[in-house]
Write a protein that holds these residues in place. Structure first.
Motif, PDB file in Angstrom:
ATOM      1  N   GLN A   8       0.824  -1.202   0.000  1.00 14.21           N
ATOM      2  CA  GLN A   8       0.000   0.000   0.000  1.00 14.21           C
ATOM      3  C   GLN A   8       0.860   1.255   0.000  1.00 14.21           C
ATOM      4  O   GLN A   8       0.512   2.269  -0.616  1.00 14.21           O
ATOM      5  CB  GLN A   8      -0.932   0.001   1.221  1.00 14.21           C
ATOM      6  N   LEU A  36       1.938   1.832  -3.554  1.00 12.65           N
ATOM      7  CA  LEU A  36       0.861   2.406  -4.355  1.00 12.65           C
ATOM      8  C   LEU A  36       0.654   3.882  -4.027  1.00 12.65           C
ATOM      9  O   LEU A  36       0.426   4.702  -4.931  1.00 12.65           O
ATOM     10  CB  LEU A  36      -0.426   1.625  -4.122  1.00 12.65           C
ATOM     11  N   ASP A  37       0.728   4.233  -2.745  1.00  5.72           N
ATOM     12  CA  ASP A  37       0.581   5.640  -2.360  1.00  5.72           C
ATOM     13  C   ASP A  37       1.713   6.497  -2.918  1.00  5.72           C
ATOM     14  O   ASP A  37       1.495   7.646  -3.312  1.00  5.72           O
ATOM     15  CB  ASP A  37       0.536   5.754  -0.841  1.00  5.72           C
ATOM     16  N   THR A  68      -1.816  -1.620  -9.701  1.00  8.94           N
ATOM     17  CA  THR A  68      -2.685  -2.258  -8.717  1.00  8.94           C
ATOM     18  C   THR A  68      -1.879  -3.261  -7.892  1.00  8.94           C
ATOM     19  O   THR A  68      -0.733  -3.606  -8.242  1.00  8.94           O
ATOM     20  CB  THR A  68      -3.850  -2.984  -9.409  1.00  8.94           C
ATOM     21  N   GLU A  69      -2.494  -3.723  -6.800  1.00  5.24           N
ATOM     22  CA  GLU A  69      -1.833  -4.732  -5.975  1.00  5.24           C
ATOM     23  C   GLU A  69      -1.640  -6.039  -6.740  1.00  5.24           C
ATOM     24  O   GLU A  69      -0.654  -6.755  -6.519  1.00  5.24           O
ATOM     25  CB  GLU A  69      -2.647  -4.982  -4.708  1.00  5.24           C
TER      26      GLU A  69
END
Length: 422
Positions: free
Chosen positions: A267, A270-271, A289-290
């Motif tokens: 996360q 992604l941030d 995406t994850e």
């Protein structure tokens, strides 16, 4: 049959068997053998029937011409017309017929237009077809670079700016004058060849290939001193450039892999990508995406301490060996597939059995096992159809506490007996 042809046949028949040679002045093109059998004499007369050249054929068929319906050229033979149709048209040098019109299979037609069902012989003919039939201007831009590395940087910036990607059509080759040539084509050119079995549906975004040839390309001529001359065709045909059909660059994937190897949370990665988002230009990395990060983990064997290898069997075996070599081993029994167990002959070579129990759950099992023992099965949660069997006991709070686990492809009496014995 004309008199000229009868005269020619008579001369050949009269010279048959005598070894007489044909006159050099007689126009001839092709000979075939015909055998005539005479019932009265029983003799076999072999006559060489001569088919005369264009002059005699024109005498037999006066005014017979084969005309190209589009170019207007006329030929004496249908074969010559087909050769014209299969290669070039009139002065515009464009294929004038498609495969249905000319009646040929045209298996050698290599360049297919994605806008219509026309296949042409060469890329030059294809560009002429686009300019005249589709009003698409194909004009290459020429640029010089001091080195091939400088060209690679320019190519990377161009792909990022135009949201496109150019890949090598074939390997580079060097000419006799010590010049190396590189050819890059639009990555969306070509035909899609499916390797799936039809189990999964096609992605919503569609396929990358457009079913034809995109004229956009980059031709590089690298001289012996390292300088490069580039011809760049900007125009794309048959598709629109966008981020949905692009992939991350190798540099971007390596940067993400380094962050995951350093145990940075997904996360947080992604941030970090979202924070770099700007209004000036949209890139494919902003759609990260994850699921894609998990894919990078799998390709680089970075999936924490569980994923040791890409092959799941080797990865599990490596994990079992590490656990058994530790101070607190928890694997009570393990049988790998494609192996046989002499101590348990009831297990076939295709069976896999993994029994796990730690020291702490073992003490709880000894303490509360005399009261109540429960066995629970979980199946259908993995792609191998393995079943997880959990052995539970009731603790002091009368709640189920898992003590041992068994993973296997079988759930019959033999495997359950082995689980309970261990």
């Amino acid at each position: 049959m004309s008199s000229a042809l009868l005269t020619c046949v008579y001369r050949v028949a009269s010279n048959c068997g005598t070894g007489a040679e044909r006159s050099r002045n007689e126009p001839m093109q092709q000979t075939t053998h015909k055998t005539a059998y005479s019932a009265n004499s029983g003799l076999i007369l072999v006559a060489y029937v001569v088919y005369c050249d264009n002059t005699i054929r024109n005498m037999m068929n006066p005014g017979k011409r084969y005309t190209c319906s589009e170019g207007g050229e006329s030929y004496s033979y249908n074969k010559t017309l087909k050769t014209h149709v299969s290669q070039f048209n009139h002065e515009r040098n464009v294929m004038c017929h498609d495969r249905k019109e000319c009646g040929l299979e045209n298996s050698f037609m290599k360049v297919k237009c994605p806008l219509c069902d026309i296949s042409v012989l060469s890329k030059k003919n294809y560009c002429d077809h686009l300019s005249m039939k589709r009003a698409v201007s194909i004009a290459p831009e020429e640029t010089d670079f001091a080195s091939f590395q400088e060209f690679c940087e320019w190519k990377k910036q161009t792909e990022r700016k135009t949201l496109s990607l150019y890949v090598k059509k074939c390997g580079s080759y060097r000419t006799s004058d010590n010049v190396t040539r590189h050819s890059f084509v639009c990555y969306r050119s070509g035909q899609y060849v499916s390797k799936s079995k039809g189990i999964r549906r096609m992605k919503i975004q569609g396929i990358n290939k457009i079913g034809g040839v995109c004229p956009s390309s980059i031709e590089v001529t690298e001289a012996g001193d390292g300088s490069c001359k580039v011809k760049y065709v900007v125009t794309h045909v048959g598709h629109q450039n966008g981020v949905r059909h692009l992939d991350l660059t190798e540099e971007e994937r390596n940067k993400l892999a380094v962050d995951m190897a350093n145990k940075v949370p997904l996360q947080a990665i992604l941030d970090k990508v979202v924070d770099t988002l700007s209004d000036s230009m949209l890139e494919h990395i902003y759609l990260l995406t994850e699921k894609y990060l998990y894919k990078i983990e799998q390709c680089n064997n970075l999936r924490s301490e569980v994923m040791r290898q890409k092959d799941d069997g080797i990865s599990v075996e490596t994990w079992v060996n590490e656990i058994n070599a530790s101070d607190n081993p928890c694997v009570l029994f393990y049988k790998l597939q494609d192996t046989s167990s002499q101590s348990h002959p009831l297990l076939s070579s295709q069976d896999i059995v993994l029994i796990i129990m730690n020291n702490a759950p073992c003490e709880i099992l000894k303490k509360h096992g005399s009261d109540c023992i429960s066995i629970d099965g979980t199946h259908g949660t993995n792609g191998y159809s393995f079943e997880l069997i959990t052995l539970l006991v009731l603790d002091d709070l009368r709640q189920g506490f898992p003590c041992a686990f068994r993973i296997s492809n079988r759930s019959d009496q033999d495997v359950l007996s082995l689980f309970l014995i261990k």
